[in-house]
Design an enzyme around this catalytic site. Structure first.
Site, mmCIF file in Angstrom:
data_model
loop_
_atom_site.group_PDB
_atom_site.id
_atom_site.type_symbol
_atom_site.label_atom_id
_atom_site.label_comp_id
_atom_site.label_asym_id
_atom_site.label_seq_id
_atom_site.Cartn_x
_atom_site.Cartn_y
_atom_site.Cartn_z
ATOM 1 N N GLU A 94 -3.318 1.210 -6.152
ATOM 2 C CA GLU A 94 -4.327 1.668 -7.107
ATOM 3 C C GLU A 94 -5.701 1.113 -6.761
ATOM 4 O OE1 GLU A 94 -1.540 2.554 -10.973
ATOM 5 O OE2 GLU A 94 -2.799 0.788 -11.015
ATOM 6 N N CYS A 137 0.387 14.938 -3.403
ATOM 7 C CA CYS A 137 1.364 14.421 -2.447
ATOM 8 C C CYS A 137 2.291 15.507 -1.927
ATOM 9 C CB CYS A 137 2.150 13.278 -3.059
ATOM 10 S SG CYS A 137 1.123 11.807 -3.219
ATOM 11 N N ASN A 191 2.489 2.708 -3.872
ATOM 12 C CA ASN A 191 1.194 3.111 -4.404
ATOM 13 C C ASN A 191 0.215 1.938 -4.406
ATOM 14 O OD1 ASN A 191 2.812 2.063 -6.561
ATOM 15 N ND2 ASN A 191 1.497 3.042 -8.089
ATOM 16 N N GLU A 214 3.450 8.147 -1.491
ATOM 17 C CA GLU A 214 3.676 9.131 -0.437
ATOM 18 C C GLU A 214 2.535 9.108 0.577
ATOM 19 O OE1 GLU A 214 3.790 9.517 -3.680
ATOM 20 O OE2 GLU A 214 5.251 11.020 -4.301
ATOM 21 N N CYS A 248 -1.212 7.226 -3.607
ATOM 22 C CA CYS A 248 0.182 7.292 -4.036
ATOM 23 C C CYS A 248 1.090 6.723 -2.947
ATOM 24 C CB CYS A 248 0.584 8.732 -4.311
ATOM 25 S SG CYS A 248 -0.304 9.500 -5.667
ATOM 26 N N CYS A 289 3.412 13.876 -6.962
ATOM 27 C CA CYS A 289 2.352 14.607 -7.653
ATOM 28 C C CYS A 289 1.911 15.795 -6.802
ATOM 29 C CB CYS A 289 1.169 13.679 -7.961
ATOM 30 S SG CYS A 289 0.115 13.305 -6.549
HETATM 31 ZN ZN LIG Z 1 0.816 11.508 -5.431
#
Ligand SMILES: [Zn+2]
Length: 138
Positions: free
Chosen positions: A49, A94, A47, A60, A58, A91
């Site tokens: 940010e 993703c 990830n 993924e 993310c 999430c």
């Molecule tokens: Zn995600």
């Protein structure tokens, strides 16, 4: 490719190593992902940010970037772990991203000693590329 052919321990190990490379100065929740592609390649992501929060990528997302960058193919099996080394669920966004690059039968790691689950179980009735052609008014 059936589940026993997949080295889940290797994928988890690579995902944990990827989590260590995450950029997560805001949430401090590092996440790493590793996947087996249909080409046999293992692709990884972590990830990334962003101060705007909404632009955070993310693990993924960067995994799919690695998939495309490294030659493509389809996702076969995906392991996602948090910085504590334990599995963490993709999430909602993703799940859709993984669906685009693997379809409903992508296997998602359920954790050590647990059976993997399919992406169709995580994202039932998914919208995908096939829906664009059949639902277009053009
Ligand atoms: Zn995600």
């Amino acid at each position: 490719m059936t589940s026993p052919d997949i080295d889940w321990n290797l994928l988890r190990e690579r995902a944990r190593a990827s989590a260590a490379k995450a950029y997560a100065p805001y949430s401090h929740v590092t996440v790493g992902a590793a996947a087996l592609a249909s080409t046999g390649a293992i692709v990884e992501g972590s990830n990334i940010e962003n101060a705007s929060y909404g632009l955070t990528l993310c693990a993924e997302c960067s995994l799919v970037s690695d998939l495309t960058r490294s030659g493509g193919g389809r996702l076969v099996a995906v392991a996602v772990v948090a910085g504590d080394g334990e599995p963490i669920a993709p999430c909602g966004r993703c799940r859709q991203v993984l669906y685009e690059h693997g379809g409903p039968n992508v296997l998602i790691d359920g954790g050590e000693g647990q059976s993997p689950i399919t992406l169709s179980e995580l994202l039932p009735l998914a919208f995908g590329p096939d829906d664009l052609g059949t639902r277009s008014n053009a």
